[in-house]
Design a protein around this motif. Sequence first.
Motif, short mmCIF file in Angstrom:
data_model
loop_
_atom_site.label_atom_id
_atom_site.label_comp_id
_atom_site.label_asym_id
_atom_site.label_seq_id
_atom_site.Cartn_x
_atom_site.Cartn_y
_atom_site.Cartn_z
N ILE A 1 -3.19 -3.21 -50.13
CA ILE A 1 -3.35 -2.75 -48.75
C ILE A 1 -4.33 -3.65 -47.99
O ILE A 1 -4.05 -4.08 -46.87
N LEU A 2 -5.46 -3.95 -48.60
CA LEU A 2 -6.47 -4.76 -47.93
C LEU A 2 -5.95 -6.16 -47.59
O LEU A 2 -6.21 -6.69 -46.50
N GLU A 3 -5.19 -6.74 -48.51
CA GLU A 3 -4.60 -8.06 -48.24
C GLU A 3 -3.51 -7.98 -47.20
O GLU A 3 -3.37 -8.86 -46.34
N GLY A 4 -2.71 -6.90 -47.26
CA GLY A 4 -1.60 -6.75 -46.32
C GLY A 4 -2.05 -6.51 -44.90
O GLY A 4 -1.46 -7.05 -43.95
N LEU B 123 10.43 -4.50 -53.40
CA LEU B 123 10.04 -4.49 -52.00
C LEU B 123 8.53 -4.63 -51.89
O LEU B 123 7.78 -3.88 -52.52
N VAL B 124 8.07 -5.58 -51.13
CA VAL B 124 6.64 -5.80 -50.94
C VAL B 124 6.20 -5.03 -49.70
O VAL B 124 6.77 -5.19 -48.63
N PRO B 125 5.19 -4.15 -49.82
CA PRO B 125 4.72 -3.41 -48.64
C PRO B 125 4.14 -4.36 -47.60
O PRO B 125 3.33 -5.23 -47.91
N THR B 126 4.60 -4.20 -46.35
CA THR B 126 4.17 -5.13 -45.29
C THR B 126 3.75 -4.42 -44.01
O THR B 126 3.17 -5.06 -43.13
N THR B 127 4.04 -3.14 -43.88
CA THR B 127 3.73 -2.43 -42.64
C THR B 127 2.67 -1.36 -42.88
O THR B 127 2.40 -0.97 -44.03
N LEU B 128 2.09 -0.87 -41.79
CA LEU B 128 1.11 0.21 -41.93
C LEU B 128 1.74 1.44 -42.56
O LEU B 128 1.08 2.18 -43.30
N GLN B 129 3.03 1.67 -42.27
CA GLN B 129 3.72 2.81 -42.88
C GLN B 129 3.82 2.63 -44.40
O GLN B 129 3.63 3.58 -45.16
N ASP B 130 4.06 1.38 -44.82
CA ASP B 130 4.11 1.10 -46.26
C ASP B 130 2.73 1.35 -46.89
O ASP B 130 2.63 1.95 -47.96
N PHE B 131 1.69 0.88 -46.23
CA PHE B 131 0.35 1.02 -46.77
C PHE B 131 -0.08 2.49 -46.82
O PHE B 131 -0.71 2.93 -47.78
N GLN B 132 0.31 3.23 -45.78
CA GLN B 132 -0.02 4.66 -45.77
C GLN B 132 0.71 5.39 -46.89
O GLN B 132 0.17 6.31 -47.50
N ALA B 133 1.94 4.96 -47.17
CA ALA B 133 2.71 5.58 -48.25
C ALA B 133 2.01 5.38 -49.59
O ALA B 133 2.01 6.27 -50.45
#
Length: 462
Positions: free
Chosen positions: A118-121, A42-52
């Motif tokens: 995170i920065l790229e996402g 799973l590729v992180p794509t949302t702010l919730q993913d990045f915060q995790a």
Amino acid sequence: MKLKYNKRSVSIICYIIPIILCTLLISCKKDFLDKKPDKALLVPTTLQDFQALLNNLTIMNAAPSLNMIAGDEFLLPDENLEYLDISEVNSYSWNPYLGARLLDWETPYQQVFYANVILEGVEKLSPDQSSQQQRDQIKGNALFFRARAFYNLAQEFAKPYIKASASTDPGIPLRLKSDVNEKSVRASVQQTYDQIITDLNAAKNLLPQKPALNTMASQLAVNALLSRMYLSMNDYTNAKKAADDYLAVNNQLINYNTLTAAGINPFPQSIKDGNQEVVFYGDLISALFNFFSPYINPDLYNSYDQNDLRKSLLFADDGTGKYSFVGDYTGFAYRLFGGLSTDEVYLNRAECLARNNDLNAALKDLNFLLINRYKTGTFTPIMSTNADEVISIILKERRKELTARGIRWSDLRRLNLEDKYKTTLSRMINGRLLSLPPNDNKYVFPIPDNEIAGSGIPQNPR
């Protein structure tokens, strides 16, 4: 052979097995920077993913620990050396070879990888997916964590900052993209510090003044790290400015008279109950060294005055006449503090002021710190008109106040560049007297063998 456990070790023995298992599992993995992305993941794509990703304290809030082992704060009984990891044994004995793999290298680069993801996402998010404030805070945190990782790596794997040679001295690989297939190249020391400064200044404009949780970044944390970093560069003007900005907002210290030297750790848990001096929570990477009866260097322990409460709050008699360290600012018995705190910032500013011959202001900061460390009514403010004397006192207090935080190694590296503050480290191991002269090549750790083999970057001389 029977092991000698002190009070601290016995109380935390239940933590050793998980740490050993974790270390073994990590050491069996293929090099982190060599991993190829799995399209099925799973590729992180949302702010919730990045915060995790940011909330992964085990990775993101860790700091290197081998430099603490290699320093002059702790000694270890000879009979316990055989139970340590090879990297810990060789760090302690200043052996040129640390091992094929090092968590002190891999963990910061994991932090860098997560930060780059995170920065790229964040840049790919459409405006309707988040508020600007959320995006800014996520991006600011990623920049801060990347800068902190680069700084920590530079303290072990690159030469100390020397202005005259920084542009040609080899620094560390500056991974600025998440693509693990990108070839590693060593930047110069100057480029390394320039990148850290760029990241921190960018982060400062995106972050809140104070953090909602001290596991996250803030403008205060940025200023604390900038002050530490500029001090390591002997840039006293900018180190003082960052300290000024910090202390203008947060200048409170714990009065150690309010603490009790009882239990495993007299300090409140920084995350759970809150330690008012801790602006950013971090801890040193778990090392077996911490569990096998390390004791404070007697020279350091004996440097504390009897009315200095740090002597009873930071240390405990292990039953053999030696003293183990128990005063972690983490508040936990099994974690050493590797974060950022107000007491360090006061000492940073005091040194900068003294270096610039503003002795009254320097002593004001130092005396404010010490009056909160001594038994009520016993502290006599320090007075002096001699700059060298004041600087020397401040440096001694740095060693006493910031014990076991992973800061001493950086201080040794920068101070060894000045003849009047050079220090030769020495210790007896199995009947042999070992020493580490000032500015020795061993003050720069070897890059792990697997990274050299995989990337072809040049190794540090030994």
